[in-house]
Design a protein around this motif. Structure first.
Motif, short mmCIF file in Angstrom:
data_model
loop_
_atom_site.label_atom_id
_atom_site.label_comp_id
_atom_site.label_asym_id
_atom_site.label_seq_id
_atom_site.Cartn_x
_atom_site.Cartn_y
_atom_site.Cartn_z
N GLU A 151 0.91 -1.47 0.03
CA GLU A 151 -0.07 -0.09 0.14
C GLU A 151 0.84 1.23 -0.03
O GLU A 151 1.85 1.35 0.63
N TYR A 152 0.51 2.17 -0.83
CA TYR A 152 1.20 3.52 -0.71
C TYR A 152 1.01 4.14 0.49
O TYR A 152 -0.20 4.44 0.93
N ASP A 153 2.12 4.63 1.47
CA ASP A 153 1.87 5.17 2.55
C ASP A 153 1.66 6.83 2.14
O ASP A 153 2.65 7.42 2.79
N GLN A 154 0.80 7.09 1.88
CA GLN A 154 0.55 8.19 1.32
C GLN A 154 0.54 9.68 2.41
O GLN A 154 -0.20 9.40 3.34
N PRO A 155 1.30 10.77 2.13
CA PRO A 155 0.99 11.92 3.15
C PRO A 155 -0.59 12.38 2.77
O PRO A 155 -1.00 12.45 1.80
N LEU A 156 -1.27 12.33 4.15
CA LEU A 156 -2.87 12.72 3.89
C LEU A 156 -2.94 14.06 4.57
O LEU A 156 -2.68 14.07 5.89
N THR A 190 -6.12 4.00 0.82
CA THR A 190 -6.90 2.79 0.76
C THR A 190 -6.44 1.65 1.68
O THR A 190 -6.53 0.53 1.24
N SER A 191 -5.88 2.22 2.83
CA SER A 191 -5.17 1.04 3.57
C SER A 191 -6.04 0.46 4.45
O SER A 191 -6.63 0.65 5.48
N GLU A 192 -5.95 -1.10 4.12
CA GLU A 192 -6.51 -1.99 4.60
C GLU A 192 -5.71 -2.23 6.16
O GLU A 192 -6.53 -2.86 6.97
N SER A 193 -4.54 -2.22 6.19
CA SER A 193 -3.82 -2.27 7.16
C SER A 193 -4.49 -1.43 8.38
O SER A 193 -4.40 -1.86 9.72
N GLY A 231 -0.71 13.40 8.00
CA GLY A 231 -0.19 12.07 8.60
C GLY A 231 0.02 11.14 7.43
O GLY A 231 -0.05 11.53 6.21
N ARG A 232 0.12 10.00 7.96
CA ARG A 232 0.04 8.98 7.02
C ARG A 232 -0.58 7.68 7.45
O ARG A 232 -0.62 7.54 8.87
N PRO A 233 -0.86 6.84 6.78
CA PRO A 233 -1.49 5.40 7.53
C PRO A 233 -0.58 4.70 8.43
O PRO A 233 -0.88 4.23 9.58
N SER A 234 0.76 4.86 8.20
CA SER A 234 1.71 4.46 9.30
C SER A 234 1.90 4.94 10.27
O SER A 234 1.87 4.33 11.46
N THR A 235 1.62 6.43 10.39
CA THR A 235 1.86 7.11 11.77
C THR A 235 0.51 6.84 12.30
O THR A 235 0.37 6.68 13.81
#
Length: 512
Positions: free
Chosen positions: A139-144, A327-330, A282-286
C-alpha cells in the motif's frame, strides 16, 4: 424509557474467546498462509520510477489462527495472549521482508497490530515484493492532509462547567462520585501541550512533581511529512502539539484546571497521547503506529511494550481521506486489533457536510469504530457533519453511531489559552469521555466495548431532524443523519443500572 424492555429482550451471551476471535477477523485453523502474488498500489510503482523511492506499507498475508489464541486461554490476562499471538505472527511472517529491506540499506518499522511493515522502497525492492506470496498487498503510505477545524474565535471568560459538558449529562455522574477515575484515556492527534493547566494534572506521566513520558507519550512523526518544518521537531521526547487541534480535543475529553475551566467530560481519567500528524498531515503508518502504542505502550526508546498499561479508550479526531488515495486495509486491521484488546475506538465522523453518503473516510467508516457526528447548542445537526450511509466500501452501514456537541466548543489551546472550535473533531471526545465515565461508574462494563457502545446508543436522545438518508423514513431511529441520537451519558448509565438490577449479572452482548 420505553425502549428498555425491547433492549432487554435482545440480550445475547457470547464467550470471551469467541469475541476475541470475531474482533480479530480470525478464521479457525488458518495460519501461516501462502497465497497469490500481492496487490501493489500502482501509484507506488509510478512514484518509485520517477522519484527514486516511495513510502509503502507492506501488509503480510498471515493473521494468527483461532487455535493460536485458544491455547493461551488459560493465561490470567487474555490481552497478553492476544498481543503475544499478534507479535509472534508478525515476527515469523515479516522476517523475510525486514531482512531484505535491511540488506538493501532501507529502514523499516514493524507493526504487529496490523502485521504490516512500513519502509521506503525503490523500484527494485517493489519488484522483489511483487514476487513474495506471503505478502498480501503493498500500500502507498501516502501523506494525507487532515480536514481540521479552525478557531471560531478567542474564548470568553471562565464560566464553570461548559454548556456542552452539561448537555451530555456528565455532571450528574460527577455528583455521584464518578469522574473517569481508573480509566486511561488516549488521544491520537497533532500532539498535546501537556503543561496546559487544564491538562497537566490529568497526565498519567505526571505525579505532581516529576514527569515520566515513557509509556505515556509517543511521537510517531519521525521525519517531515507536511509542507514545512513543525515547531515540535520529530520523534519528540516530551508531549508537544504543533497545531493546537490535539490540545483542544483532549481538553474536551478530560480538561479541568481546578480554577473554573471545566471543559472536559471525564476529568478524573488519566490521559496518554501519541502524535500522528505533522502540521496536520499524517500517513496510514503514523496512524497505525499510534494505535499500536496505545495497545501496548513502550518505553522512551520504543522498546519493552507493556500491554498492562494499554489504553481503555482512544479518541481519534482525524480521517484517512479516500479522496486523497487512502486505501489502507492495514489501518482497519489495526483498529480491529486494538478493539480485540478491550479498547474502545471513538472517531469523528467527518466534516463533509449535508450530502448523504459523506461518512467516507477511514476509520469512521469501519464497523469496529464508534463514529460521532456533531450537533449545536440547540441540538440541531451541524451543517458540516457528515451523513451516512457508508457507500465507499459497499457496506451501506448506518453511520454515525451517535452525535454530540461540536459547534462553538470551548476548550484548551496553545499557550495555556482557551479557544472555540467547531467540527466533528470536537464531538468525538465527548463520547470518549463518556466511555471513561461509564467504566468508572460501572466497572462490570470495563473493556466490554460492545455492551458499552450499545448502552451509549440506547441512552442517546432523539433530536429533531429534517433530513433523511439511505432511503429511510423521517422519524426512524437509528438513521444515517444522527445515528441513535445525541449522547446522554447519564441516560446510558441509568440504562445500565436498570439492566443490571433486572438481570443481576454481567450485562451480556446486545445484538446491533
Amino acid at each position: 424509557m420505553t425502549h428498555r424492555p425491547a433492549m432487554a429482550a435482545r440480550l445475547l451471551a457470547v464467550g470471551a474467546a469467541t469475541l476475541v476471535a470475531i474482533a480479530l477477523g480470525i478464521a479457525a485453523g488458518v495460519s501461516w498462509a501462502q497465497g497469490p502474488t500481492p496487490d501493489v498500489d500502482a501509484r507506488a510503482l509510478a512514484l518509485a520510477d520517477t522519484t527514486g523511492t516511495v513510502p509503502v506499507l507492506v501488509r503480510m498475508r498471515d493473521r494468527p489462527g483461532r487455535s493460536e489464541l485458544m491455547r493461551r486461554a488459560d493465561e490470567p490476562d487474555d490481552a497478553h495472549a492476544v498481543v503475544r499471538a499478534l507479535r509472534e505472527t508478525a515476527a515469523l511472517s515479516q522476517s523475510g521482508v525486514l531482512a531484505e529491506a535491511r540488506a538493501r540499506g532501507r529502514s523499516a518499522r514493524s507493526y504487529w497490530i496490523a502485521n504490516a511493515v512500513a519502509l521506503e522502497a525503490d523500484a527494485d525492492l517493489l519488484r522483489w515484493l511483487t514476487r513474495q506470496t506471503d505478502v498480501a498487498a503493498v500500500e502507498y503510505d501516502q501523506p494525507l492532509v487532515a480536514v481540521l477545524p479552525t478557531s471560531d474565535g478567542v474564548a470568553g471568560a471562565v464560566g464553570g462547567v461548559e454548556w456542552n459538558v452539561t448537555r451530555v449529562g456528565a455532571p450528574a455522574l460527577w455528583a455521584a462520585g464518578y469522574t473517569g477515575q481508573g480509566v486511561t484515556y488516549a488521544i491520537a492527534d497533532t500532539g498535546v501541550e501537556w503543561q496546559h493547566p487544564a491538562l497537566k494534572p490529568h497526565y498519567r506521566g505526571w505525579d505532581g512533581a516529576t514527569a515520566t513520558h515513557a509509556y505515556n507519550w509517543w511521537d510517531a512523526v519521525h521525519s517531515q511529512i507536511g509542507a514545512s518544518a513543525n515547531r515540535c521537531g520529530y520523534s519528540a521526547a516530551a508531549p508537544c502539539d504543533d497545531y493546537g487541534h490535539g490540545t483542544h480535543a483532549l481538553g474536551i475529553g478530560v480538561g479541568d484546571d481546578g480554577a473554573g475551566n471545566q471543559v472536559g467530560v471525564a476529568p478524573g481519567a488519566k490521559w496518554i497521547a501519541c502524535r500522528n500528524m505533522d502540521n496536520g498531515v499524517g500517513r496510514p503508518s503514523t496512524y497505525i503506529e499510534c494505535l499500536q502504542f496505545f495497545a501496548a505502550p513502550w518505553d522512551a526508546t520504543g522498546h519493552n511494550p507493556d500491554v498492562g498499561r494499554r489504553a481503555h479508550v482512544i479518541s481519534n479526531s482525524y480521517g484517512c481521506p479516500a479522496s486523497e488515495g487512502c486505501t489502507s486495509e492495514s489501518l482497519r486491521l489495526a483498529v480491529e486489533g486494538v478493539r480485540a484488546l478491550g479498547i474502545a475506538v471513538v472517531v469523528s465522523a467527518g466534516n463533509y457536510g449535508l450530502q448523504c453518503g459523506t461518512v467516507q473516510d477511514p476509520p469512521a467508516i469501519y464497523a469496529s469504530a464508534f463514529s460521532v457526528g456533531a450537533t449545536d447548542s440547540s441540538d440541531a445537526m451541524a451543517s458540516f457533519s457528515s451523513r451516512g450511509p457508508v457507500t465507499v466500501d459497499g457496506s451501506g452501514r448506518i453511520k454515525p453511531d451517535v452525535v454530540a456537541p461540536g459547534v462553538g466548543i470551548r476548550s484548551s489551546w496553545l499557550g495555556d489559552a482557551y479557544t472555540l472550535l467547531s467540527g466533528t473533531s470536537m464531538a468525538a471526545p465527548h463520547v470518549a469521555g463518556a466511555v471513561a465515565l461509564l467504566w468508572s461508574s460501572h466497572p462490570v462494563l470495563t473493556r466490554d466495548v460492545d455492551n458499552t457502545e450499545n448502552a451509549l446508543r440506547r441512552g442517546a436522545v432523539h433530536v429533531g431532524l429534517t433530513q433523511v438518508c439511505g432511503g429511510e423514513t423521517l422519524g426512524s431511529w437509528p438513521n444515517n443523519v444522527a445515528g441513535y441520537g445525541r449522547l446522554d451519558v447519564q441516560a446510558a448509565s441509568d440504562l445500565v443500572d436498570w439492566i443490571l438490577s433486572m438481570r443481576r449479572m454481567r450485562l451480556p452482548l446486545v445484538a446491533r
